[in-house]
Design a protein around this motif. Sequence first.
Motif, short mmCIF file in Angstrom:
data_model
loop_
_atom_site.label_atom_id
_atom_site.label_comp_id
_atom_site.label_asym_id
_atom_site.label_seq_id
_atom_site.Cartn_x
_atom_site.Cartn_y
_atom_site.Cartn_z
N VAL A 31 0.85 -1.20 0.08
CA VAL A 31 -0.13 -0.13 0.09
C VAL A 31 1.04 1.09 0.11
O VAL A 31 1.87 1.29 0.89
CB VAL A 31 -0.94 0.03 1.31
CG1 VAL A 31 -1.71 1.22 1.23
CG2 VAL A 31 -1.78 -1.04 1.36
N ILE A 33 1.10 5.11 0.89
CA ILE A 33 0.44 6.24 1.52
C ILE A 33 1.03 7.47 1.39
O ILE A 33 2.21 7.73 1.65
CB ILE A 33 0.38 5.62 3.06
CG1 ILE A 33 -0.30 4.24 3.38
CG2 ILE A 33 -0.39 6.78 4.18
CD1 ILE A 33 -0.11 3.83 4.45
N VAL A 72 -4.47 6.65 1.51
CA VAL A 72 -3.83 5.51 0.51
C VAL A 72 -3.91 6.17 -0.97
O VAL A 72 -4.75 6.77 -1.51
CB VAL A 72 -4.64 4.22 0.20
CG1 VAL A 72 -4.16 3.29 -0.70
CG2 VAL A 72 -4.62 3.74 1.72
N ALA A 75 -2.71 1.11 -4.36
CA ALA A 75 -3.02 -0.46 -3.61
C ALA A 75 -2.50 -1.38 -4.60
O ALA A 75 -2.81 -1.27 -5.74
CB ALA A 75 -4.28 -0.62 -3.10
#
Length: 352
Positions: A31, A33, A72, A75
């Motif tokens: 992920v 961020i 986020v 992903a």
Amino acid sequence: MYDSKAYSAASAISPLAPTTISRREPAASDVQIEILYCGICHSDLHQVRDEWNAVMPAVYPVVPGHEIVGRVTKAGSAVTGFRPGDLAAVGCLVDSDGTCQQCLDGFEQFCPNATFTYNAPDKHTGGVTYGGYSDSIVVDERFVLRVPANLDLAGVAPLLCAGITTYSPLRHWGVSAGMKVGVVGLGGLGHMGVKFAHAFGAHVVVLSTSPGKRDDARRLGADEVVISTDAAEMEKHAGSFDFILDTVAVVHDVNAYVQLLKRDGTLTLVGAPVDPHAVSAFGLLFGRKSIAGSLIGGIAETQEMLDFCGAHGITADVEVIPIQKVNEAYERLLKSDVKYRFSIDMASLKEG
Ligand code: NAP
Ligand code: ZN
């Protein structure tokens, strides 16, 4: 790899300064961020100044920060729990082997192959991990936490270390209604310890060296405040505590707190000076008392803590600062002048 803006320290005596670091492109289970806020933990200062050299030597440049909250931005294809736009958080851990008994039991923090968020060998880059004083981070989904939507994000960031480090031992030692619980040191960890112990129903006593923090301690949830340098005040509480959580970052007289415990009481250290404390055997013998330690918490327990905070409206009390004030904030930490956690607004990083 892509560029990310950050603040790093070049040596134990260098101030933190702007830099550009390389982050990995998110792989299938990763992920990415965008970091919105990052708390300043006293551990950041210990590491940046290499005060933990004997245990975890700093590898420079150090980009500290393990109280990370953000949104986020990407992903990977195998990620199931997060989508771009979701809130997400990262604490002190970004990896572990996932196969040892500690990991299987949910204690990733004790995994012999755990990877800390900064200043740890990075298997992806071959360098060291870089922490949250940065605009972006890429972390395996297993170590990314969900953030309750109802909480103020600047105050959520410190939950990722100060929160879990106090929640976990209070839970482990069963702090609940009917217990008298002490919290030593009203700083970042201490103020979260007070909030949690109060939320768990205990009678909470702050043991502080700072008379000026009395009113704040009560506002945060303390039932009583004891100034620990006042021997007469301390004596009044001798033999009366079920549990004491000690968050002090420097070597100090722990025996003064052991003598406040009841029979079978426990003093748990979370503060982490590298030099040893001197412990009186006799102080422990009379009353079968224990001194223990506790390290952050596992990933499942960290999520449990965040969910508890969401349900009870708990966040850290923060002083939000631009990253340009980080060196000043470190000096204030050393003077116990923090109310009660610095949270860096990472939008300020765009300014240089
Ligand atoms: P902090 O915000 O600087 O708070 C520490 C507090 O300790 C101060 O506010 C002060 O409170 C008290 N204190 C300072 N000097 C003292 C002295 N000489 N004698 C007695 N009390 C003193 O630090 P923090 O971020 O909460 O971190 C505290 C410690 O926990 C650090 O060593 C950090 O590395 C460690 N830590 C451990 C873990 C873990 O997993 N075990 C996780 C995070 C942090 P008063 O003014 O109320 O006395
Ligand atoms: Zn920390």
